[in-house]
Design an enzyme around this catalytic site. Structure first.
Site, mmCIF file in Angstrom:
data_model
loop_
_atom_site.group_PDB
_atom_site.id
_atom_site.type_symbol
_atom_site.label_atom_id
_atom_site.label_comp_id
_atom_site.label_asym_id
_atom_site.label_seq_id
_atom_site.Cartn_x
_atom_site.Cartn_y
_atom_site.Cartn_z
ATOM 1 N N HIS A 186 0.840 -1.225 0.000
ATOM 2 C CA HIS A 186 0.000 0.000 0.000
ATOM 3 C C HIS A 186 0.865 1.261 0.000
ATOM 4 O O HIS A 186 0.422 2.316 0.455
ATOM 5 C CB HIS A 186 -0.939 0.042 1.206
ATOM 6 N N SER B 253 15.108 22.125 -14.977
ATOM 7 C CA SER B 253 13.920 22.947 -15.200
ATOM 8 C C SER B 253 14.383 24.296 -15.719
ATOM 9 O O SER B 253 15.420 24.816 -15.300
ATOM 10 C CB SER B 253 13.171 23.118 -13.888
#
Ligand code: ARG
Length: 466
Positions: free
Chosen positions: A165, A286
């Site tokens: 999970h 970026s």
């Protein structure tokens, strides 16, 4: 590539009963040369094998066969060197090559299409192409598996948190995690091998759909083209695109595996996780945020899965309503396979590079492995083993210890013995031996478990297989 769009005259290959040429739109929707020119080498190989067989069987003369083979080899070098003019008016690769052959060698060219049809011809060309692509995929998967085996060996002892999970579950080793991918890509590779076995039958000689009255030898062409045997049913042969669909399903499953790996790399390379750092070669910056190093290659691998799944669904849908035998719908098979093959190759290559290059931060992994009470199961197992508790009771006792540690803001291993004994009197200081992450992983020696000794056993198994 020049395009001779002369719409007035009828097609020189099949236009005998047509008074005029096709409407411009008809020509555009009908033509496949824009993409099936990729099959030129397979088409020429197939034609050489077919002509050789025709001559061997006395169906065409040896002189005509020699002219045909020589002409086809000339065309092969013309195309390879970029000196071939593809024509949309000639629809597809088969007729482009045959028309050029007629220009080069004259009437003998007209004998090549004896005892065959474009239906078995395209089935042959495409099968040969898919077979080569599967062989390439097999090699590339072997390379990816080798990259994982190296990383697994290097990190057989490196502890990391195992998740279920995406919540911390139990400590595992990074080597063990790498070996999970070896199993996945190993299954993909065996699917590839099965697919090669399935398609290893030669379609040529099925002709339009019913076979032929000429005394051909399909075993001879099958052998010459490297197939195990000829296909057994001429109707099925020209109707069948299972080999393409199998390739696409394998690509989709492999793509899904690559995408899960890509997702893990995206998560692991965040500053919050910091488990791995991608090399400069496999990341980008970026344009606005100078601190960023983005896992673009992993993200694109994740995205390629969408294209590949799309191709699989497209071809299944194209095929699902077709009556036997050939229908022109089937011409739409190629772009799906070509696009998926390109995406898959790129994705495997990029992933192999990333796995080989990435830096693994074992300190971060180890620190994370110990957090989140990851050794709680080890405490429960200790209570079963050393204090004789049933596992369910041990689970309950451990739950109380976790709650206590959580309240105190410490790890299980940091709880004082008195606190543990207050929860269950039979606990002794020996329990601390199992509460470390190293002890936890070392104890999981069950076959296929995470213990370094077990991981090394699995690495040895795969090294012998790879
Ligand atoms: N270009 C066609 C294809 O890719 C070749 C087969 C054409 N056969 C026919 N009967 N029109 O499917």
């Amino acid at each position: 590539m020049a395009d001779t769009t002369d719409t007035k005259s009828s097609n020189q290959m099949w236009g005998g009963r047509f008074a005029s040429g096709p409407d411009a739109i008809m020509e555009e929707i009908n033509a496949s040369i824009g993409f099936d020119k990729k099959l030129f080498a397979q088409d020429i190989r197939g034609s050489i094998a077919h002509a050789t067989m025709l001559a061997h069987q006395g169906i065409i003369s040896a002189e005509d066969k020699d002219k045909i083979v020589h002409g086809l080899n000339t065309i092969l070098s013309e195309i390879e060197s970029g000196n071939f003019e593809f024509s949309r008016r000639l629809e597809d690769i088969h007729m482009n090559i045959e028309a050029r052959l007629a220009t080069l060698i004259g009437p003998a060219a007209g004998r090549l299409h004896t005892a065959r049809s474009r239906n078995d011809q395209v089935a042959l060309d495409f099968r040969l192409w898919v077979k080569e692509e599967l062989e390439k995929t097999e090699k590339m998967l072997t390379g990816l598996i080798a990259a994982f085996l190296d990383r697994a060996e290097e990190h057989a002892d490196s502890v990391m948190p195992g998740f279920t999970h995406l919540q911390t579950a139990q400590p595992v080793t990074f080597g063990h995690h790498c070996m999970a991918y070896v199993e996945m890509f190993g299954r993909d590779r065996s699917r590839v091998r099965h697919a090669i076995e399935h398609l290893d039958e030669s379609p040529i000689g099925a002709a339009a759909l019913a076979g032929t009255g000429y005394p051909i030898d399909r075993h001879m062409t099958a052998k010459a083209l490297g197939f195990r045997e000829p296909t057994r049913n001429s109707i099925d042969t020209v109707s069948d695109r299972d080999f393409a669909i199998e390739f696409l399903s394998i690509a989709a499953i492999t793509g899904m595996h690559l995408s899960r790996l890509a997702e893990e790399i995206v998560i692991w390379s965040t500053p919050q996780f910091g488990f791995v750092r991608l090399s400069d070669a496999f990341s980008t910056g970026s344009s606005i945020m100078p601190q960023k190093k983005n896992p673009d290659a992993a993200e694109l691998v994740r995205a390629k899965t969408g294209r590949i799944n799309g191709s699989l669904v497209a071809l299944l849908t194209i095929m699902k309503g077709l009556p036997l035998a050939y229908s022109k719908d089937m011409q739409e098979d190629k772009e799906q396979v070509f696009d998926a093959a390109e995406s898959l190759e790129l994705a495997i290559a990029a992933m192999t590079g990333m796995v080989r290059d990435m830096t693994v931060n074992t300190a971060r992994m180890k620190a994370a492995a110990g957090s989140g009470f990851s050794t709680a199961t080890d405490l429960a197992d200790w209570l079963v083993r050393e204090a004789g508790l049933p596992f369910r009771d041990a689970h309950h006792v451990t739950g109380r210890a976790v709650a206590l540690a959580e309240g105190k803001g410490c790890d299980l291993a940091e709880l004082p013995l008195a606190d543990l004994q207050a929860i269950h009197a039979s606990i002794t200081d020996k329990v601390y031996d199992v509460l470390t992450v190293e002890a936890s992983v070392a104890s999981r020696k069950s076959f296929g478990g995470t213990a370094p000794s077990e991981v090394r056993r699995q690495i040895a198994f795969w090294r012998a297989r790879n």
